[in-house]
Design a protein around this motif. Structure first.
Motif, PDB file in Angstrom:
ATOM      1  N   ASP A 197      28.099 -99.971  -4.259  1.00  0.00           N
ATOM      2  CA  ASP A 197      28.392-101.098  -2.858  1.00  0.00           C
ATOM      3  C   ASP A 197      28.617-102.097  -3.471  1.00  0.00           C
ATOM      4  O   ASP A 197      28.277-103.166  -2.842  1.00  0.00           O
ATOM      5  N   SER A 198      29.302-102.373  -4.621  1.00  0.00           N
ATOM      6  CA  SER A 198      29.420-103.512  -5.648  1.00  0.00           C
ATOM      7  C   SER A 198      30.821-103.905  -5.164  1.00  0.00           C
ATOM      8  O   SER A 198      31.673-103.405  -4.617  1.00  0.00           O
ATOM      9  N   LEU A 199      30.957-105.148  -5.127  1.00  0.00           N
ATOM     10  CA  LEU A 199      32.061-105.973  -5.897  1.00  0.00           C
ATOM     11  C   LEU A 199      33.131-105.364  -6.253  1.00  0.00           C
ATOM     12  O   LEU A 199      33.891-104.920  -6.337  1.00  0.00           O
ATOM     13  N   VAL A 200      32.438-105.758  -7.566  1.00  0.00           N
ATOM     14  CA  VAL A 200      33.432-104.464  -8.468  1.00  0.00           C
ATOM     15  C   VAL A 200      34.213-103.012  -7.999  1.00  0.00           C
ATOM     16  O   VAL A 200      35.230-103.282  -8.545  1.00  0.00           O
ATOM     17  N   CYS A 201      33.413-102.047  -7.544  1.00  0.00           N
ATOM     18  CA  CYS A 201      33.818-101.228  -7.486  1.00  0.00           C
ATOM     19  C   CYS A 201      34.720-101.118  -5.803  1.00  0.00           C
ATOM     20  O   CYS A 201      35.888-100.343  -6.165  1.00  0.00           O
ATOM     21  N   ALA A 202      34.517-102.573  -5.312  1.00  0.00           N
ATOM     22  CA  ALA A 202      35.120-102.730  -4.015  1.00  0.00           C
ATOM     23  C   ALA A 202      37.062-103.072  -4.831  1.00  0.00           C
ATOM     24  O   ALA A 202      37.610-102.537  -4.026  1.00  0.00           O
ATOM     25  N   ILE A 203      37.037-103.531  -5.193  1.00  0.00           N
ATOM     26  CA  ILE A 203      38.012-104.521  -5.790  1.00  0.00           C
ATOM     27  C   ILE A 203      38.446-103.134  -7.092  1.00  0.00           C
ATOM     28  O   ILE A 203      40.027-102.884  -6.600  1.00  0.00           O
ATOM     29  N   TYR A 204      37.950-102.068  -7.504  1.00  0.00           N
ATOM     30  CA  TYR A 204      38.985-101.210  -7.998  1.00  0.00           C
ATOM     31  C   TYR A 204      39.054 -99.750  -7.065  1.00  0.00           C
ATOM     32  O   TYR A 204      40.682 -99.806  -7.363  1.00  0.00           O
ATOM     33  N   GLU A 205      38.329-100.548  -5.708  1.00  0.00           N
ATOM     34  CA  GLU A 205      39.364 -98.833  -5.204  1.00  0.00           C
ATOM     35  C   GLU A 205      40.047 -99.659  -3.776  1.00  0.00           C
ATOM     36  O   GLU A 205      41.036 -99.232  -3.181  1.00  0.00           O
ATOM     37  N   TRP A 206      40.559-101.069  -3.967  1.00  0.00           N
ATOM     38  CA  TRP A 206      41.374-101.185  -2.941  1.00  0.00           C
ATOM     39  C   TRP A 206      42.892-101.061  -3.659  1.00  0.00           C
ATOM     40  O   TRP A 206      43.532-101.478  -4.468  1.00  0.00           O
ATOM     41  N   PRO A 207      43.618-100.633  -2.913  1.00  0.00           N
ATOM     42  CA  PRO A 207      44.812 -99.440  -3.378  1.00  0.00           C
ATOM     43  C   PRO A 207      45.728-100.667  -3.198  1.00  0.00           C
ATOM     44  O   PRO A 207      46.285-100.508  -4.059  1.00  0.00           O
ATOM     45  N   PRO A 208      46.314-101.633  -3.062  1.00  0.00           N
ATOM     46  CA  PRO A 208      46.666-102.731  -3.472  1.00  0.00           C
ATOM     47  C   PRO A 208      46.898-102.899  -5.036  1.00  0.00           C
ATOM     48  O   PRO A 208      47.652-103.187  -5.884  1.00  0.00           O
ATOM     49  N   LEU A 209      45.498-102.990  -5.995  1.00  0.00           N
ATOM     50  CA  LEU A 209      45.574-103.100  -7.185  1.00  0.00           C
ATOM     51  C   LEU A 209      46.333-102.047  -7.620  1.00  0.00           C
ATOM     52  O   LEU A 209      46.627-101.803  -8.587  1.00  0.00           O
ATOM     53  N   ALA A 210      45.760-101.040  -7.754  1.00  0.00           N
ATOM     54  CA  ALA A 210      46.545 -99.254  -8.112  1.00  0.00           C
ATOM     55  C   ALA A 210      47.832 -99.208  -7.933  1.00  0.00           C
ATOM     56  O   ALA A 210      48.568 -99.155  -9.036  1.00  0.00           O
ATOM     57  N   GLN A 211      48.291 -99.792  -7.056  1.00  0.00           N
ATOM     58  CA  GLN A 211      50.120 -99.694  -6.811  1.00  0.00           C
ATOM     59  C   GLN A 211      50.201-100.886  -7.510  1.00  0.00           C
ATOM     60  O   GLN A 211      51.728-100.930  -8.142  1.00  0.00           O
ATOM     61  N   PHE A 212      50.252-101.940  -7.463  1.00  0.00           N
ATOM     62  CA  PHE A 212      51.349-103.140  -9.068  1.00  0.00           C
ATOM     63  C   PHE A 212      50.858-102.765  -9.885  1.00  0.00           C
ATOM     64  O   PHE A 212      51.239-102.793 -10.835  1.00  0.00           O
TER      65      PHE A 212
END
Length: 262
Positions: free
Chosen positions: A105-120
């Motif tokens: 439930d960490s912010l690090v995992c939330a950033i990792y799972e944020w779809p726009p990051l993977a798309q970028f």
């Protein structure tokens, strides 16, 4: 996510905008010319504080101390090389690893799972798509380096490596790399030996700035983290994306890197 990432300077989610297109093009050019790109200041200071608050208690109680001697290939043998070949000289790595399943439930995992990051990242690497890993251990790793700890010279097995620096140390802990030391057709063992002996003049050193996202080509770019000095740890998150869905570490790799299989 705007509360956590500086999306004004780095418009990762504004698909089709001229600002995002320019950023993608800059990152592609940096990859072509330097073998890496950096988004310095992507993670906001208050978000870094939250990331550290999520991770440090787990690091202090449950992190796996990854300490082992290895060669630059992380392999027991290389076809065509004698076991005592100087390119297979051993070095030592020490860090303290927290896996994704320990901080779900960490912010690090939330950033990792944020779809726009993977798309970028896919766009910047000129790939059709990148997928997060289902592997509960390997998908996100947070690595802490205390006084005297280091990640020694090695090549990555993945084509690209993506990291977020969460905390800079007081001194040391610098990321050093040597681009294109080998190619797909030329392993350049003599060049590896020169590097290990300290005779390579093309080694580059990056500044250690918390909040920076770094992407580099690790397959043919040998790299290391120099020993940390001081009481403040160097803490970095490694975010693993793959072109094919469903990527998993083997049981052997999990045991070697994390000290457990599940």
């Amino acid at each position: 996510m705007k509360d956590f990432l500086d999306l004004d300077c780095f418009p990762l989610e504004d698909l089709g905008s001229s600002e995002r297109n320019t950023l993608v093009e800059t990152c592609r050019n940096d990859l072509a010319e330097r073998g890496m790109f950096n988004l310095e200041g992507l993670v906001r200071p208050q978000a870094l504080a939250q990331c550290l608050a999520d991770v440090i208690p787990v690091r202090e109680t449950s992190a796996f101390t990854h300490k082992r001697k290895h060669n630059v290939y992380f392999k027991d043998h290389i076809d065509g090389l004698a076991p005592d070949h100087p390119a297979l000289a051993t070095v030592e790595t020490i860090n303290h690893t927290v896996c994704a399943d320990q901080i779900p439930d960490s912010l690090v995992c939330a950033i990792y799972e944020w779809p726009p990051l993977a798309q970028f990242l896919a766009d910047a690497m000129d790939k059709p798509v990148l997928h997060t890993m289902p592997d509960p251990l390997a998908r996100v790793n947070v690595m802490a380096y205390g006084h005297g700890d280091a990640l020694n010279w090695h090549f990555d097995r993945s084509e690209f490596t993506t990291t977020l620096l969460l905390q800079a140390p007081e001194a040391g802990g610098e990321f050093q790399y040597r681009s294109d030391l080998r190619t797909e057709t030329d392993p350049n063992y003599d060049g590896v030996v020169r590097l290990l002996c300290g005779d390579d003049e093309e080694i580059h050193t990056l500044p250690v700035i918390a909040g920076t996202l770094n992407v580099f080509r690790g397959t043919n770019t040998v790299h290391r983290v120099t020993p940390v000095r001081g009481t403040r740890e160097r803490i970095i998150a490694v975010l693993s994306y793959y072109e094919q869905p469903g990527a998993m570490f083997s049981a052997e790799d999990r045991m070697g890197f994390f000290g457990r299989i599940a």
